[in-house]
Design an enzyme around this catalytic site. Structure first.
Site, PDB file in Angstrom:
ATOM      1  N   GLY A 192     -43.989 -25.968  64.956  1.00  0.00           N
ATOM      2  CA  GLY A 192     -42.763 -26.685  64.617  1.00  0.00           C
ATOM      3  C   GLY A 192     -41.584 -25.979  65.261  1.00  0.00           C
ATOM      4  N   VAL A 193     -40.442 -26.101  64.609  1.00  0.00           N
ATOM      5  CA  VAL A 193     -39.211 -25.589  65.206  1.00  0.00           C
ATOM      6  C   VAL A 193     -39.236 -24.062  65.344  1.00  0.00           C
ATOM      7  CG1 VAL A 193     -36.727 -25.910  65.177  1.00  0.00           C
ATOM      8  CG2 VAL A 193     -38.145 -27.456  63.887  1.00  0.00           C
ATOM      9  N   GLY A 281     -43.461 -24.200  57.751  1.00  0.00           N
ATOM     10  CA  GLY A 281     -42.507 -24.889  56.893  1.00  0.00           C
ATOM     11  C   GLY A 281     -41.910 -23.950  55.860  1.00  0.00           C
ATOM     12  N   ARG A 282     -40.994 -24.484  55.063  1.00  0.00           N
ATOM     13  CA  ARG A 282     -40.290 -23.666  54.089  1.00  0.00           C
ATOM     14  C   ARG A 282     -40.313 -24.344  52.714  1.00  0.00           C
ATOM     15  NH1 ARG A 282     -37.455 -19.567  56.098  1.00  0.00           N
ATOM     16  NH2 ARG A 282     -35.784 -19.638  54.541  1.00  0.00           N
ATOM     17  N   HIS A 454     -17.548 -36.288  86.438  1.00  0.00           N
ATOM     18  CA  HIS A 454     -18.573 -35.980  87.440  1.00  0.00           C
ATOM     19  C   HIS A 454     -18.253 -34.641  88.086  1.00  0.00           C
ATOM     20  CE1 HIS A 454     -21.509 -36.540  90.587  1.00  0.00           C
ATOM     21  NE2 HIS A 454     -20.598 -36.153  91.465  1.00  0.00           N
TER      22      HIS A 454
HETATM   23  P1  FAD Z   1     -29.550 -20.656  52.559  1.00  0.00           P
HETATM   24  O1  FAD Z   1     -28.908 -20.496  53.864  1.00  0.00           O
HETATM   25  O2  FAD Z   1     -30.966 -20.272  52.404  1.00  0.00           O
HETATM   26  O3  FAD Z   1     -28.661 -19.837  51.536  1.00  0.00           O
HETATM   27  C1  FAD Z   1     -29.036 -19.670  50.207  1.00  0.00           C
HETATM   28  C2  FAD Z   1     -28.365 -18.412  49.685  1.00  0.00           C
HETATM   29  O4  FAD Z   1     -28.470 -18.392  48.264  1.00  0.00           O
HETATM   30  C3  FAD Z   1     -29.009 -17.125  50.169  1.00  0.00           C
HETATM   31  O5  FAD Z   1     -28.025 -16.205  50.569  1.00  0.00           O
HETATM   32  C4  FAD Z   1     -29.758 -16.595  48.936  1.00  0.00           C
HETATM   33  O6  FAD Z   1     -29.847 -15.189  48.901  1.00  0.00           O
HETATM   34  C5  FAD Z   1     -28.824 -17.084  47.839  1.00  0.00           C
HETATM   35  N1  FAD Z   1     -29.450 -17.221  46.520  1.00  0.00           N
HETATM   36  C6  FAD Z   1     -30.621 -17.815  46.214  1.00  0.00           C
HETATM   37  N2  FAD Z   1     -30.810 -17.807  44.865  1.00  0.00           N
HETATM   38  C7  FAD Z   1     -29.735 -17.185  44.336  1.00  0.00           C
HETATM   39  C8  FAD Z   1     -29.332 -16.889  43.007  1.00  0.00           C
HETATM   40  N3  FAD Z   1     -30.075 -17.234  41.956  1.00  0.00           N
HETATM   41  N4  FAD Z   1     -28.156 -16.237  42.846  1.00  0.00           N
HETATM   42  C9  FAD Z   1     -27.385 -15.887  43.896  1.00  0.00           C
HETATM   43  N5  FAD Z   1     -27.717 -16.155  45.170  1.00  0.00           N
HETATM   44  C10 FAD Z   1     -28.870 -16.803  45.377  1.00  0.00           C
HETATM   45  N6  FAD Z   1     -30.791 -24.843  60.843  1.00  0.00           N
HETATM   46  C11 FAD Z   1     -29.988 -25.396  61.765  1.00  0.00           C
HETATM   47  O7  FAD Z   1     -29.269 -26.357  61.449  1.00  0.00           O
HETATM   48  N7  FAD Z   1     -29.931 -24.917  63.049  1.00  0.00           N
HETATM   49  C12 FAD Z   1     -30.689 -23.882  63.440  1.00  0.00           C
HETATM   50  O8  FAD Z   1     -30.619 -23.474  64.601  1.00  0.00           O
HETATM   51  C13 FAD Z   1     -31.554 -23.287  62.501  1.00  0.00           C
HETATM   52  N8  FAD Z   1     -32.323 -22.243  62.856  1.00  0.00           N
HETATM   53  C14 FAD Z   1     -33.131 -21.668  61.920  1.00  0.00           C
HETATM   54  C15 FAD Z   1     -33.940 -20.617  62.317  1.00  0.00           C
HETATM   55  C16 FAD Z   1     -34.785 -20.024  61.409  1.00  0.00           C
HETATM   56  C17 FAD Z   1     -35.661 -18.880  61.851  1.00  0.00           C
HETATM   57  C18 FAD Z   1     -34.803 -20.472  60.057  1.00  0.00           C
HETATM   58  C19 FAD Z   1     -35.679 -19.816  59.038  1.00  0.00           C
HETATM   59  C20 FAD Z   1     -33.997 -21.520  59.651  1.00  0.00           C
HETATM   60  C21 FAD Z   1     -33.165 -22.127  60.582  1.00  0.00           C
HETATM   61  N9  FAD Z   1     -32.362 -23.208  60.245  1.00  0.00           N
HETATM   62  C22 FAD Z   1     -31.563 -23.800  61.177  1.00  0.00           C
HETATM   63  C23 FAD Z   1     -32.348 -23.744  58.873  1.00  0.00           C
HETATM   64  C24 FAD Z   1     -31.107 -23.213  58.107  1.00  0.00           C
HETATM   65  O9  FAD Z   1     -31.133 -21.809  58.107  1.00  0.00           O
HETATM   66  C25 FAD Z   1     -31.094 -23.743  56.687  1.00  0.00           C
HETATM   67  O10 FAD Z   1     -31.221 -25.146  56.690  1.00  0.00           O
HETATM   68  C26 FAD Z   1     -29.808 -23.362  55.982  1.00  0.00           C
HETATM   69  O11 FAD Z   1     -29.651 -21.967  55.940  1.00  0.00           O
HETATM   70  C27 FAD Z   1     -29.781 -23.922  54.564  1.00  0.00           C
HETATM   71  O12 FAD Z   1     -28.592 -23.554  53.956  1.00  0.00           O
HETATM   72  P2  FAD Z   1     -28.496 -23.380  52.374  1.00  0.00           P
HETATM   73  O13 FAD Z   1     -27.085 -23.026  52.075  1.00  0.00           O
HETATM   74  O14 FAD Z   1     -29.087 -24.551  51.710  1.00  0.00           O
HETATM   75  O15 FAD Z   1     -29.453 -22.161  52.027  1.00  0.00           O
HETATM   76  P1  NAI Z   2     -41.690 -27.105  60.672  1.00  0.00           P
HETATM   77  O1  NAI Z   2     -41.854 -28.061  59.571  1.00  0.00           O
HETATM   78  O2  NAI Z   2     -40.695 -27.369  61.725  1.00  0.00           O
HETATM   79  O3  NAI Z   2     -43.083 -26.893  61.420  1.00  0.00           O
HETATM   80  C1  NAI Z   2     -44.228 -26.474  60.727  1.00  0.00           C
HETATM   81  C2  NAI Z   2     -45.431 -26.795  61.576  1.00  0.00           C
HETATM   82  O4  NAI Z   2     -46.545 -26.144  61.018  1.00  0.00           O
HETATM   83  C3  NAI Z   2     -45.750 -28.287  61.611  1.00  0.00           C
HETATM   84  O5  NAI Z   2     -45.956 -28.693  62.941  1.00  0.00           O
HETATM   85  C4  NAI Z   2     -46.997 -28.407  60.765  1.00  0.00           C
HETATM   86  O6  NAI Z   2     -47.842 -29.465  61.164  1.00  0.00           O
HETATM   87  C5  NAI Z   2     -47.649 -27.065  60.993  1.00  0.00           C
HETATM   88  N1  NAI Z   2     -48.523 -26.622  59.901  1.00  0.00           N
HETATM   89  C6  NAI Z   2     -48.309 -26.709  58.578  1.00  0.00           C
HETATM   90  N2  NAI Z   2     -49.345 -26.151  57.900  1.00  0.00           N
HETATM   91  C7  NAI Z   2     -50.213 -25.697  58.830  1.00  0.00           C
HETATM   92  C8  NAI Z   2     -51.442 -25.004  58.760  1.00  0.00           C
HETATM   93  N3  NAI Z   2     -52.001 -24.661  57.597  1.00  0.00           N
HETATM   94  N4  NAI Z   2     -52.066 -24.701  59.915  1.00  0.00           N
HETATM   95  C9  NAI Z   2     -51.530 -25.028  61.119  1.00  0.00           C
HETATM   96  N5  NAI Z   2     -50.361 -25.684  61.240  1.00  0.00           N
HETATM   97  C10 NAI Z   2     -49.694 -25.991  60.116  1.00  0.00           C
HETATM   98  O7  NAI Z   2     -41.430 -25.699  59.946  1.00  0.00           O
HETATM   99  P2  NAI Z   2     -40.935 -24.309  60.512  1.00  0.00           P
HETATM  100  O8  NAI Z   2     -41.107 -24.231  61.980  1.00  0.00           O
HETATM  101  O9  NAI Z   2     -41.557 -23.291  59.639  1.00  0.00           O
HETATM  102  O10 NAI Z   2     -39.392 -24.358  60.220  1.00  0.00           O
HETATM  103  C11 NAI Z   2     -38.938 -24.621  58.899  1.00  0.00           C
HETATM  104  C12 NAI Z   2     -37.671 -25.391  58.928  1.00  0.00           C
HETATM  105  O11 NAI Z   2     -36.592 -24.549  59.293  1.00  0.00           O
HETATM  106  C13 NAI Z   2     -37.637 -26.511  59.973  1.00  0.00           C
HETATM  107  O12 NAI Z   2     -38.273 -27.673  59.514  1.00  0.00           O
HETATM  108  C14 NAI Z   2     -36.187 -26.729  60.110  1.00  0.00           C
HETATM  109  O13 NAI Z   2     -35.731 -27.528  59.053  1.00  0.00           O
HETATM  110  C15 NAI Z   2     -35.615 -25.319  59.960  1.00  0.00           C
HETATM  111  N6  NAI Z   2     -35.359 -24.753  61.292  1.00  0.00           N
HETATM  112  C16 NAI Z   2     -34.459 -25.384  62.097  1.00  0.00           C
HETATM  113  C17 NAI Z   2     -34.206 -24.913  63.359  1.00  0.00           C
HETATM  114  C18 NAI Z   2     -33.276 -25.654  64.235  1.00  0.00           C
HETATM  115  O14 NAI Z   2     -32.566 -26.514  63.733  1.00  0.00           O
HETATM  116  N7  NAI Z   2     -33.222 -25.358  65.527  1.00  0.00           N
HETATM  117  C19 NAI Z   2     -34.851 -23.707  63.867  1.00  0.00           C
HETATM  118  C20 NAI Z   2     -35.809 -23.152  62.954  1.00  0.00           C
HETATM  119  C21 NAI Z   2     -36.010 -23.659  61.709  1.00  0.00           C
END
Ligand code: FAD
Ligand code: NAI
Length: 475
Positions: A192-193, A281-282, A454
């Site tokens: 995935g992503v 996934g998450r 362009h």
């Molecule tokens: P979060 O950012 O998870 O923030 C939640 C906060 O709440 C955290 O600081 C946590 O510690 C705190 N918290 C939790 N429970 C409590 C509690 N009980 N009391 C106090 N604090 C608490 N999305 C994009 O749009 N573009 C990207 O390029 C992108 N790249 C990503 C790359 C990776 C590797 C990952 C893992 C995710 C990525 N995402 C990306 C997804 C993005 O990070 C999340 O969708 C976003 O952070 C969600 O925001 P949120 O505020 O819902 O939660």
């Molecule tokens: P994802 O949902 O993007 O991809 C997970 C992949 O794992 C899927 O292709 C799924 O089919 C596969 N999968 C699930 N279970 C499996 C198993 N048991 N064995 C093999 N394959 C399996 O989730 P990912 O990459 O963990 O990212 C989580 C989320 O974080 C994304 O969905 C996105 O919302 C966010 N994110 C966003 C980014 C961006 O906007 N550029 C960058 C990174 C994360």
């Protein structure tokens, strides 16, 4: 007597801190509670996005792309470099510095908007007389109370059953973003992503990368014409991607990690790697909120139940971002945070789920908004498609970056744009024009009639719009 606020945001990620700022702008007294700790135990505002998500991944994607360009692309421009070397601790240090700039920037923004910040875990204690009491457990413990609560507690990486993350050999996004050296052999579960972005980073830096994906199709949620182009490009770069696998036992040994799996043809296989990233996934995070204290409803898998407007089952308790349904994206969390603050103020905050853009920051980048051709077909909605390859775009040729295309889908009868799918250079930036167009319910003809500078990559979007009516000028 506990400190009292009109609004308390629990979570300081993009959902929580943006909701807090917007609520403060609207005249409310606001608190934001966040428990994230930096390496010294102090606060690190910005949640997953800033600390272990969007920001650090993009910093490493940029560094690794620079390295790849220096090693492989510069020569084509007549720039001949000798003796290029990698300093991984420095690269990781730069990424950490970028993260810290963002942590500090958010702390500054909260202060500027007079949002009171509490560092610690927020938990429900009680609800009485239209007020919720929240316990904040940090270096010390205190109770605060608020009339409106916005829950923005985010998500955590999903582990494979029976294989917890140790962040040394079996890594979530957290460990994947701070390796101190390049693993010789890197395995990833899930293409995935995160799988593609993290796989790209470490592959560009020299790792032999294998990605095991459970689904038989590559990027199943992406328009399949674009996904196929991406698959071809990643394979050509040297990423090994196996589709349709069934992952079995994972064993930790002295020499790394061994993953038993059944491949797409049904044959048993073993993948031996030095490090394994699990990116499948998450899951929504409500750890520590103590939702049962006040009867907050959750789905079985942990996400908070909300309606279309982010209202939970409790009066004046709202939830936004990764902890609720919908795409787990930072900008989606922000939009929901703003909309909730505005609803609390009696305004009509709105999030259009049909125009939330997606971006995968690989090379080539993949970005899209709206519906895919497959989705439209499944709905029986007749559409016209126009595509334009970057190969025929002057700016892309000058950049030396001609992989990919823009694909526009428009309603067959009304010509309204229903989706745009881009794979290629700066797709992340090009998609913004398409989001604007869809928000204004533009037709493909509207884009086709607008003057685009362009030579720019955006001309490919205009040409794709022309292609919907079969009248491209440059292809
Ligand atoms: P979060 O950012 O998870 O923030 C939640 C906060 O709440 C955290 O600081 C946590 O510690 C705190 N918290 C939790 N429970 C409590 C509690 N009980 N009391 C106090 N604090 C608490 N999305 C994009 O749009 N573009 C990207 O390029 C992108 N790249 C990503 C790359 C990776 C590797 C990952 C893992 C995710 C990525 N995402 C990306 C997804 C993005 O990070 C999340 O969708 C976003 O952070 C969600 O925001 P949120 O505020 O819902 O939660
Ligand atoms: P994802 O949902 O993007 O991809 C997970 C992949 O794992 C899927 O292709 C799924 O089919 C596969 N999968 C699930 N279970 C499996 C198993 N048991 N064995 C093999 N394959 C399996 O989730 P990912 O990459 O963990 O990212 C989580 C989320 O974080 C994304 O969905 C996105 O919302 C966010 N994110 C966003 C980014 C961006 O906007 N550029 C960058 C990174 C994360």
């Amino acid at each position: 007597m506990s400190k009292q606020f009109d609004v308390i945001a629990i979570g300081g990620g993009p959902g929580g801190y943006i909701a807090a700022i917007r609520a403060a702008q609207l005249g409310f007294s606001v608190a934001c509670v966040d428990e994230w700790k930096n390496s010294k135990g102090g606060p690190a505002l910005g949640g997953t996005c800033t600390n272990v998500g969007c920001i650090p991944s993009k910093a490493l994607l940029q560094s690794s792309e620079n390295y790849d360009q220096a090693g492989h692309q510069f020569a084509e421009h007549g720039i001949e470099l000798k003796g290029i070397s990698l300093n991984i601790p420095k690269m990781i240090g730069r990424k950490d510095a970028v993260v810290k700039q963002n942590n500090d920037g958010i702390a500054y923004l909260l202060k500027k908007n007079k949002v009171t910040f509490f560092h610690g875990r927020g938990s429900f204690v009680a609800a009485k007389d239209g007020t919720y009491v929240i316990r904040v457990t940090g270096a010390s413990e205190e109770a605060i109370s608020g009339k409106h609560i916005i829950l923005a507690t985010g998500s955590n990486a999903r582990a494979l059953p029976g294989t917890p993350f140790d962040e040394v050999n079996i890594l979530s996004n957290e460990g994947a973003l701070c390796l101190s050296s390049v693993p010789g052999r890197l395995g990833l579960i899930g293409s995935g992503v995160i799988g593609l972005e993290m796989g790209s980073v470490w592959h560009r830096l020299g790792a032999d990368v294998t990605i095991l994906e459970g689904l038989p199709v590559f990027l199943g949620a992406v328009d399949q014409q674009v996904a196929k182009e991406g698959h071809k490009a990643f394979i050509k770069q040297g990423l090994k991607i196996e589709l349709g696998v069934k992952v079995g036992e994972i064993k930790l040994g002295t020499k790394g990690v061994s993953v038993a799996y059944v491949d797409g043809k049904g044959l048993p296989q073993t993948l031996e790697v030095d490090k394994l990233i699990v990116s499948i996934g998450r899951v929504a995070n409500t750890r520590g909120l103590e939702p049962e204290t006040v009867g907050l409803k959750l789905y079985d898998r942990g996400a908070i139940v909300v309606d279309d407007e982010c209202r939970t089952n409790l009066p004046n308790v709202w939830a936004v971002g990764d902890v609720v349904r919908g795409p787990m994206l930072a900008h989606k969390a922000e939009e929901e945070g703003v909309a909730v603050a505005e609803r609390i103020a009696g305004q009509h905050g709105h999030v259009n789920f049909n125009t939330i853009p997606w971006v995968i920051y690989t090379h080539p980048e993949i970005a899209w908004v709206g519906q895919t051709e497959e989705q439209l077909k499944a709905q029986g909605r007749a559409c016209k498609a126009g595509t334009f390859p970057f190969m025929a775009n002057g700016r892309a040729r000058a950049l030396g970056d001609t992989t990919g295309m823009v694909k526009m889908l428009a309603d067959a009868a009304t010509d309204e744009i229903l989706g745009v799918h881009i794979i290629g250079p700066y797709a992340s930036e090009l998609i913004a024009e398409c989001v604007v167009a869809m928000e204004f319910r533009a037709s493909s003809e509207d884009i086709a009639r607008i003057c685009h500078a362009h030579p720019t990559l955006s001309e490919a979007t205009k040409e794709a719009a022309l292609a919907v009516d079969k009248r491209t000028l440059n292809f």
